[in-house]
Scaffold this motif. Structure first.
Motif, short mmCIF file in Angstrom:
data_model
loop_
_atom_site.label_atom_id
_atom_site.label_comp_id
_atom_site.label_asym_id
_atom_site.label_seq_id
_atom_site.Cartn_x
_atom_site.Cartn_y
_atom_site.Cartn_z
N GLU A 1 -14.55 82.15 161.99
CA GLU A 1 -14.76 82.77 160.69
C GLU A 1 -15.25 84.20 160.91
O GLU A 1 -16.22 84.44 161.63
CB GLU A 1 -15.78 82.00 159.87
CG GLU A 1 -15.87 82.50 158.45
CD GLU A 1 -16.72 81.59 157.59
OE1 GLU A 1 -17.35 82.13 156.68
OE2 GLU A 1 -16.74 80.38 157.83
N SER A 2 -14.55 85.14 160.33
CA SER A 2 -14.90 86.54 160.50
C SER A 2 -15.45 87.11 159.21
O SER A 2 -15.11 86.65 158.12
CB SER A 2 -13.65 87.34 160.88
OG SER A 2 -13.10 86.86 162.08
N PRO A 3 -16.27 88.12 159.33
CA PRO A 3 -16.73 88.78 158.12
C PRO A 3 -15.56 89.53 157.48
O PRO A 3 -14.54 89.76 158.12
CB PRO A 3 -17.79 89.76 158.62
CG PRO A 3 -17.46 89.98 160.05
CD PRO A 3 -16.81 88.72 160.53
N HIS A 4 -15.72 89.88 156.23
CA HIS A 4 -14.67 90.64 155.56
C HIS A 4 -14.41 91.93 156.32
O HIS A 4 -15.33 92.58 156.79
CB HIS A 4 -15.08 90.97 154.11
CG HIS A 4 -15.13 89.77 153.24
ND1 HIS A 4 -14.00 89.16 152.77
CD2 HIS A 4 -16.17 89.04 152.78
CE1 HIS A 4 -14.34 88.12 152.04
NE2 HIS A 4 -15.65 88.02 152.03
N GLY A 5 -13.15 92.27 156.44
CA GLY A 5 -12.78 93.50 157.12
C GLY A 5 -12.89 94.68 156.18
O GLY A 5 -13.14 94.54 154.99
N HIS A 6 -12.71 95.83 156.75
CA HIS A 6 -12.71 97.04 155.95
C HIS A 6 -11.35 97.20 155.30
O HIS A 6 -10.33 96.77 155.85
CB HIS A 6 -13.03 98.25 156.83
CG HIS A 6 -14.38 98.16 157.47
ND1 HIS A 6 -15.55 98.31 156.76
CD2 HIS A 6 -14.74 97.93 158.75
CE1 HIS A 6 -16.57 98.17 157.57
NE2 HIS A 6 -16.11 97.93 158.80
N LEU A 7 -11.32 97.80 154.14
CA LEU A 7 -10.07 97.94 153.37
C LEU A 7 -8.96 98.60 154.17
O LEU A 7 -7.83 98.09 154.17
CB LEU A 7 -10.34 98.68 152.06
CG LEU A 7 -9.13 98.82 151.15
CD1 LEU A 7 -8.59 97.45 150.76
CD2 LEU A 7 -9.48 99.61 149.92
N PRO A 8 -9.20 99.71 154.88
CA PRO A 8 -8.08 100.32 155.63
C PRO A 8 -7.50 99.37 156.69
O PRO A 8 -6.28 99.27 156.83
CB PRO A 8 -8.71 101.54 156.30
CG PRO A 8 -9.90 101.87 155.46
CD PRO A 8 -10.40 100.55 154.95
N GLY A 9 -8.36 98.66 157.42
CA GLY A 9 -7.87 97.72 158.43
C GLY A 9 -7.10 96.57 157.82
O GLY A 9 -6.07 96.14 158.34
N THR A 10 -7.59 96.07 156.70
CA THR A 10 -6.91 94.98 156.00
C THR A 10 -5.56 95.45 155.48
O THR A 10 -4.57 94.72 155.57
CB THR A 10 -7.79 94.45 154.86
OG1 THR A 10 -9.04 94.01 155.41
CG2 THR A 10 -7.13 93.30 154.13
N ALA A 11 -5.52 96.68 154.95
CA ALA A 11 -4.25 97.23 154.43
C ALA A 11 -3.22 97.37 155.56
O ALA A 11 -2.05 97.04 155.39
CB ALA A 11 -4.49 98.57 153.75
N VAL A 12 -3.66 97.86 156.71
CA VAL A 12 -2.76 98.00 157.85
C VAL A 12 -2.27 96.62 158.30
O VAL A 12 -1.08 96.43 158.58
CB VAL A 12 -3.46 98.75 159.02
CG1 VAL A 12 -2.63 98.67 160.30
CG2 VAL A 12 -3.69 100.20 158.64
N ALA A 13 -3.18 95.65 158.36
CA ALA A 13 -2.80 94.29 158.76
C ALA A 13 -1.78 93.70 157.79
O ALA A 13 -0.80 93.08 158.21
CB ALA A 13 -4.04 93.40 158.85
N LEU A 14 -2.00 93.89 156.50
CA LEU A 14 -1.04 93.39 155.50
C LEU A 14 0.32 94.05 155.66
O LEU A 14 1.35 93.37 155.64
CB LEU A 14 -1.57 93.63 154.08
CG LEU A 14 -2.62 92.66 153.59
CD1 LEU A 14 -3.21 93.14 152.26
CD2 LEU A 14 -2.05 91.27 153.43
#
Length: 187
Positions: free
Chosen positions: A145-158
């Motif tokens: 279980e990971s903490p919520h990521g930062h928006l830019p990293g999450t956007a890149v992952a998506l």
């Protein structure tokens, strides 16, 4: 820890796109009937059970999509591992079905994403093995279980996951593009 969250997000996005296109490609304009007929290629499914098997496949794909979205968007990490495991199981079953069909010398059209003229072959096996790798990577990444990521990293992952999913959906077309390329002769 954040890298695992981004990896599971990318894997979830890729598989979600693949299974959404798969589910939606089987409905409308007689496409479901076409998919039901394609299950007969295996030769082990009786005519009477083809509709049941086809409905079960579509239902499993839909449940996987719902679980992947719920796990990735809602950050319900406990849902992600079963979603990835379900996707992996379904991909193993699809790959086994394709291999069974090929072992019998049958190269019927692939109805993976709706009606198609592309015959089943090695390309679909390779695609499914690559998708299986994505599902297994996502399941391993989702175990912690990971903490919520930062928006830019999450956007890149998506975006990365959606790009990989798009390549998987269009894999037959990509293979076909390179099939007609003449070999370069070294002088």
């Amino acid at each position: 820890m954040g890298e695992r969250m981004y990896l599971s997000t990318a894997c979830a996005a890729a598989l979600t796109l693949v299974f959404v296109v798969s589910v939606t490609g089987k409905f409308g304009g007689g496409r479901f009937r076409s998919f039901v007929a394609s299950t007969g290629v295996l030769g082990v499914i009786s005519r009477a059970r083809r509709v049941i098997v086809a409905r079960m496949v579509v239902a499993a794909e839909f449940v996987i999509v719902a679980a992947l979205i719920a796990g990735a968007v809602g950050r319900w990490w406990s849902v992600l591992f079963p979603a990835f495991a379900g996707a992996a199981s379904l991909l193993v079953a699809f790959t086994a079905a394709i291999l069974l069909s090929l072992s019998r010398g049958e190269r019927a059209p692939c109805h993976c994403f709706g009606p198609s003229a592309s015959p089943l072959g090695v390309a679909q096996v390779v695609r499914n093995i690559l998708l299986l790798g994505i599902a297994l990577s996502g399941s391993v990444a989702s175990l912690v279980e990971s903490p919520h990521g930062h928006l830019p990293g999450t956007a890149v992952a998506l975006c990365a996951g959606l790009a990989v999913g798009l390549v998987a959906v269009r894999f037959d077309d990509i293979v076909e593009l390179f099939r007609d390329v003449p070999e370069l002769v070294k002088e």
